[in-house]
Design a protein around this motif. Sequence first.
Motif, PDB file in Angstrom:
ATOM      1  N   ALA A  45      -3.206  22.161 -19.646  1.00 22.07           N
ATOM      2  CA  ALA A  45      -4.266  22.321 -20.651  1.00 22.07           C
ATOM      3  C   ALA A  45      -5.245  23.407 -20.223  1.00 22.07           C
ATOM      4  O   ALA A  45      -5.686  24.226 -21.051  1.00 22.07           O
ATOM      5  N   ALA A  46      -5.574  23.438 -18.935  1.00 27.17           N
ATOM      6  CA  ALA A  46      -6.478  24.467 -18.416  1.00 27.17           C
ATOM      7  C   ALA A  46      -5.856  25.851 -18.555  1.00 27.17           C
ATOM      8  O   ALA A  46      -6.505  26.811 -18.999  1.00 27.17           O
ATOM      9  N   GLY A  47      -4.587  25.965 -18.164  1.00 25.88           N
ATOM     10  CA  GLY A  47      -3.918  27.257 -18.255  1.00 25.88           C
ATOM     11  C   GLY A  47      -3.795  27.754 -19.677  1.00 25.88           C
ATOM     12  O   GLY A  47      -3.952  28.946 -19.953  1.00 25.88           O
ATOM     13  N   ARG A  48      -3.501  26.855 -20.593  1.00 26.86           N
ATOM     14  CA  ARG A  48      -3.417  27.235 -21.996  1.00 26.86           C
ATOM     15  C   ARG A  48      -4.761  27.739 -22.503  1.00 26.86           C
ATOM     16  O   ARG A  48      -4.824  28.731 -23.253  1.00 26.86           O
ATOM     17  N   LYS A  49      -5.818  27.090 -22.090  1.00 29.28           N
ATOM     18  CA  LYS A  49      -7.154  27.511 -22.510  1.00 29.28           C
ATOM     19  C   LYS A  49      -7.455  28.920 -22.000  1.00 29.28           C
ATOM     20  O   LYS A  49      -8.016  29.758 -22.722  1.00 29.28           O
ATOM     21  N   VAL A  50      -7.072  29.188 -20.761  1.00 32.38           N
ATOM     22  CA  VAL A  50      -7.296  30.510 -20.183  1.00 32.38           C
ATOM     23  C   VAL A  50      -6.451  31.558 -20.908  1.00 32.38           C
ATOM     24  O   VAL A  50      -6.945  32.639 -21.273  1.00 32.38           O
TER      25      VAL A  50
ATOM     26  N   PHE B  79       7.263  29.027 -15.923  1.00 30.92           N
ATOM     27  CA  PHE B  79       6.142  29.284 -15.027  1.00 30.92           C
ATOM     28  C   PHE B  79       5.424  27.970 -14.756  1.00 30.92           C
ATOM     29  O   PHE B  79       5.112  27.218 -15.680  1.00 30.92           O
ATOM     30  N   GLU B  80       5.161  27.699 -13.475  1.00 32.53           N
ATOM     31  CA  GLU B  80       4.620  26.394 -13.099  1.00 32.53           C
ATOM     32  C   GLU B  80       3.869  26.475 -11.782  1.00 32.53           C
ATOM     33  O   GLU B  80       4.207  27.267 -10.899  1.00 32.53           O
ATOM     34  N   PRO B  81       2.839  25.637 -11.601  1.00 33.28           N
ATOM     35  CA  PRO B  81       2.221  25.510 -10.288  1.00 33.28           C
ATOM     36  C   PRO B  81       3.168  24.804  -9.333  1.00 33.28           C
ATOM     37  O   PRO B  81       4.055  24.064  -9.766  1.00 33.28           O
ATOM     38  N   VAL B  82       2.979  25.027  -8.041  1.00 33.48           N
ATOM     39  CA  VAL B  82       3.889  24.468  -7.041  1.00 33.48           C
ATOM     40  C   VAL B  82       3.564  23.008  -6.732  1.00 33.48           C
ATOM     41  O   VAL B  82       4.432  22.232  -6.359  1.00 33.48           O
ATOM     42  N   HIS B  83       2.313  22.601  -6.903  1.00 25.99           N
ATOM     43  CA  HIS B  83       1.915  21.243  -6.521  1.00 25.99           C
ATOM     44  C   HIS B  83       2.635  20.186  -7.342  1.00 25.99           C
ATOM     45  O   HIS B  83       3.220  20.478  -8.389  1.00 25.99           O
ATOM     46  N   GLY B  84       2.561  18.953  -6.889  1.00 24.57           N
ATOM     47  CA  GLY B  84       3.204  17.849  -7.580  1.00 24.57           C
ATOM     48  C   GLY B  84       2.307  17.208  -8.616  1.00 24.57           C
ATOM     49  O   GLY B  84       1.266  17.754  -8.996  1.00 24.57           O
ATOM     50  N   SER B  85       2.706  16.015  -9.048  1.00 21.96           N
ATOM     51  CA  SER B  85       1.986  15.337 -10.126  1.00 21.96           C
ATOM     52  C   SER B  85       0.738  14.598  -9.646  1.00 21.96           C
ATOM     53  O   SER B  85      -0.084  14.184 -10.464  1.00 21.96           O
ATOM     54  N   ALA B  86       0.587  14.410  -8.328  1.00 22.72           N
ATOM     55  CA  ALA B  86      -0.633  13.857  -7.716  1.00 22.72           C
ATOM     56  C   ALA B  86      -1.165  12.615  -8.415  1.00 22.72           C
ATOM     57  O   ALA B  86      -2.267  12.639  -8.982  1.00 22.72           O
ATOM     58  N   PRO B  87      -0.415  11.510  -8.394  1.00 20.04           N
ATOM     59  CA  PRO B  87      -0.877  10.297  -9.087  1.00 20.04           C
ATOM     60  C   PRO B  87      -2.238   9.802  -8.617  1.00 20.04           C
ATOM     61  O   PRO B  87      -2.966   9.163  -9.399  1.00 20.04           O
ATOM     62  N   ASP B  88      -2.597  10.085  -7.377  1.00 18.90           N
ATOM     63  CA  ASP B  88      -3.864   9.564  -6.841  1.00 18.90           C
ATOM     64  C   ASP B  88      -5.092  10.172  -7.495  1.00 18.90           C
ATOM     65  O   ASP B  88      -6.168   9.559  -7.478  1.00 18.90           O
ATOM     66  N   ILE B  89      -4.963  11.357  -8.074  1.00 19.30           N
ATOM     67  CA  ILE B  89      -6.133  11.975  -8.716  1.00 19.30           C
ATOM     68  C   ILE B  89      -5.908  12.243 -10.196  1.00 19.30           C
ATOM     69  O   ILE B  89      -6.804  12.763 -10.869  1.00 19.30           O
ATOM     70  N   ALA B  90      -4.751  11.894 -10.714  1.00 18.50           N
ATOM     71  CA  ALA B  90      -4.444  12.173 -12.121  1.00 18.50           C
ATOM     72  C   ALA B  90      -5.435  11.479 -13.048  1.00 18.50           C
ATOM     73  O   ALA B  90      -5.805  10.330 -12.835  1.00 18.50           O
ATOM     74  N   GLY B  91      -5.890  12.198 -14.047  1.00 14.32           N
ATOM     75  CA  GLY B  91      -6.786  11.647 -15.042  1.00 14.32           C
ATOM     76  C   GLY B  91      -8.246  11.643 -14.656  1.00 14.32           C
ATOM     77  O   GLY B  91      -9.094  11.213 -15.446  1.00 14.32           O
ATOM     78  N   ARG B  92      -8.570  12.139 -13.470  1.00 14.38           N
ATOM     79  CA  ARG B  92      -9.961  12.116 -13.009  1.00 14.38           C
ATOM     80  C   ARG B  92     -10.686  13.437 -13.241  1.00 14.38           C
ATOM     81  O   ARG B  92     -11.883  13.551 -12.967  1.00 14.38           O
ATOM     82  N   GLY B  93      -9.980  14.450 -13.700  1.00 16.40           N
ATOM     83  CA  GLY B  93     -10.623  15.724 -13.998  1.00 16.40           C
ATOM     84  C   GLY B  93     -11.015  16.523 -12.775  1.00 16.40           C
ATOM     85  O   GLY B  93     -11.908  17.377 -12.854  1.00 16.40           O
ATOM     86  N   ILE B  94     -10.367  16.258 -11.643  1.00 22.98           N
ATOM     87  CA  ILE B  94     -10.746  16.964 -10.418  1.00 22.98           C
ATOM     88  C   ILE B  94      -9.595  17.793  -9.846  1.00 22.98           C
ATOM     89  O   ILE B  94      -9.722  18.370  -8.768  1.00 22.98           O
ATOM     90  N   SER B  95      -8.477  17.862 -10.556  1.00 27.31           N
ATOM     91  CA  SER B  95      -7.341  18.631 -10.045  1.00 27.31           C
ATOM     92  C   SER B  95      -7.655  20.125 -10.063  1.00 27.31           C
ATOM     93  O   SER B  95      -8.472  20.599 -10.864  1.00 27.31           O
ATOM     94  N   ASN B  96      -6.983  20.855  -9.188  1.00 22.89           N
ATOM     95  CA  ASN B  96      -7.199  22.298  -9.076  1.00 22.89           C
ATOM     96  C   ASN B  96      -6.319  23.019 -10.099  1.00 22.89           C
ATOM     97  O   ASN B  96      -5.099  22.968 -10.008  1.00 22.89           O
ATOM     98  N   PRO B  97      -6.925  23.733 -11.055  1.00 24.81           N
ATOM     99  CA  PRO B  97      -6.112  24.418 -12.070  1.00 24.81           C
ATOM    100  C   PRO B  97      -5.647  25.801 -11.649  1.00 24.81           C
ATOM    101  O   PRO B  97      -4.937  26.466 -12.407  1.00 24.81           O
ATOM    102  N   ILE B  98      -6.038  26.251 -10.448  1.00 29.17           N
ATOM    103  CA  ILE B  98      -5.778  27.645 -10.072  1.00 29.17           C
ATOM    104  C   ILE B  98      -4.288  27.932  -9.972  1.00 29.17           C
ATOM    105  O   ILE B  98      -3.815  28.994 -10.404  1.00 29.17           O
ATOM    106  N   GLY B  99      -3.500  26.998  -9.423  1.00 32.74           N
ATOM    107  CA  GLY B  99      -2.066  27.229  -9.339  1.00 32.74           C
ATOM    108  C   GLY B  99      -1.447  27.454 -10.709  1.00 32.74           C
ATOM    109  O   GLY B  99      -0.604  28.344 -10.896  1.00 32.74           O
ATOM    110  N   ALA B 100      -1.855  26.648 -11.687  1.00 39.78           N
ATOM    111  CA  ALA B 100      -1.335  26.800 -13.045  1.00 39.78           C
ATOM    112  C   ALA B 100      -1.831  28.083 -13.692  1.00 39.78           C
ATOM    113  O   ALA B 100      -1.085  28.767 -14.404  1.00 39.78           O
ATOM    114  N   ILE B 101      -3.084  28.427 -13.450  1.00 37.67           N
ATOM    115  CA  ILE B 101      -3.647  29.639 -14.052  1.00 37.67           C
ATOM    116  C   ILE B 101      -3.047  30.888 -13.406  1.00 37.67           C
ATOM    117  O   ILE B 101      -2.759  31.886 -14.097  1.00 37.67           O
TER     118      ILE B 101
END
Length: 365
Positions: free
Chosen positions: A23-28, A283-305
């Motif tokens: 969603a972040a990458g699409r916005k950018v 095209f994709e970021p290298v990181h995984g799905s990170a269940p521990d932080i998913a949905g909290r709005g704190i993930s790093n969007p830089i890999g996707a961007i």
Amino acid sequence: MTEQQVFTIASIPADGVGKEVVAAGRKVLDAVAEHSGGAFSFDWTEFPWGSAYYAEHGVMMAPNGLETLKDFDAIYFGAVGWENVPDHVSLWGLRLNITQNFDQWANVRPVKFLPGVQSPLRKADDTELDWVVVRENSEGEYAGLGGRNLSGRGPGNEMAVQTSLFTEKGCERIIRFAFDLARTRAVKKVSSVTKSNAQQYGMVLWDEVFARVAADYPDVATESVLVDAMSAKFVLHPEELSVVVASNLNADILSDLGSALAGSLGLAASANLNPERRFPSMFEPVHGSAPDIAGRGISNPIGAIASAALMLDHFGLHAEARRLEAAIGATTASGHLTRDIGGTASTEETTEAIIGAFVGARAAV
């Protein structure tokens, strides 16, 4: 008036933080298009495939999914993996299903050291480091050849065979890709990585093809390094690297090591390319799905961007790609850092900062 280019993009956020960073990458990307003076735009179609889809349908993607995807200009992917699906099922059911069937044989993973992001490497404090890992993405150790048998003998007696596949064609095309990429860089050098002292068939073939192809590029420096020695070199002498080319497994591991050395897997971008353009690239970021932080709005969007910047390059929008990469660097330099790289910025705050930096730079041109 020049007709506007419209790029059709299949969006597959998939699982966990994949939804947030896509969603972040699409916005950018939409902001980049908005400030293109009408030169181009993106037409998005989102697909709900992933582990939640598996829970409902018993498959990771629709049976006609590949037929649906093949006519898009590109695929923008998030991350795959959740506790309800075994990892090998989720990976082969979605991501590898796409990369294998669309012959996305060149996986490009830049290693970028961004300003304001602390690296665990002391050498990064006073040495300019910048290299890219080129990963053979269609065969090698991830070819999917093998099987399991003899389970009828009872517990402890089952056997499994996993066969690595190395073809002369597969080795040559990725090695030539690496050399062609090296010719575009300030440091024209290709480092080939194998384990041919222990794997005397497939990787010796790779070494032989590398030597043959290198003869066609006398302007490019070369070296052949065993994977264990290259792991050490990533840490001890990274300034000697420019383009690193390796098999599917070895490059997968080394690229994650490089991204960790740059500060976080959250920064890492990648492109899965079908260079002949018979199929869309992904095209994709290298990181995984990170269940521990998913949905909290704190993930790093830089890999996707940053992956979105690679997509811009794929479309020939090189100036826009460079400006977007510069905007990422300006954002981290200004202190907009997410938690994985020592800051407190949210996904949204980081995304907005990158858009602001891009728009500001665009206005100054």
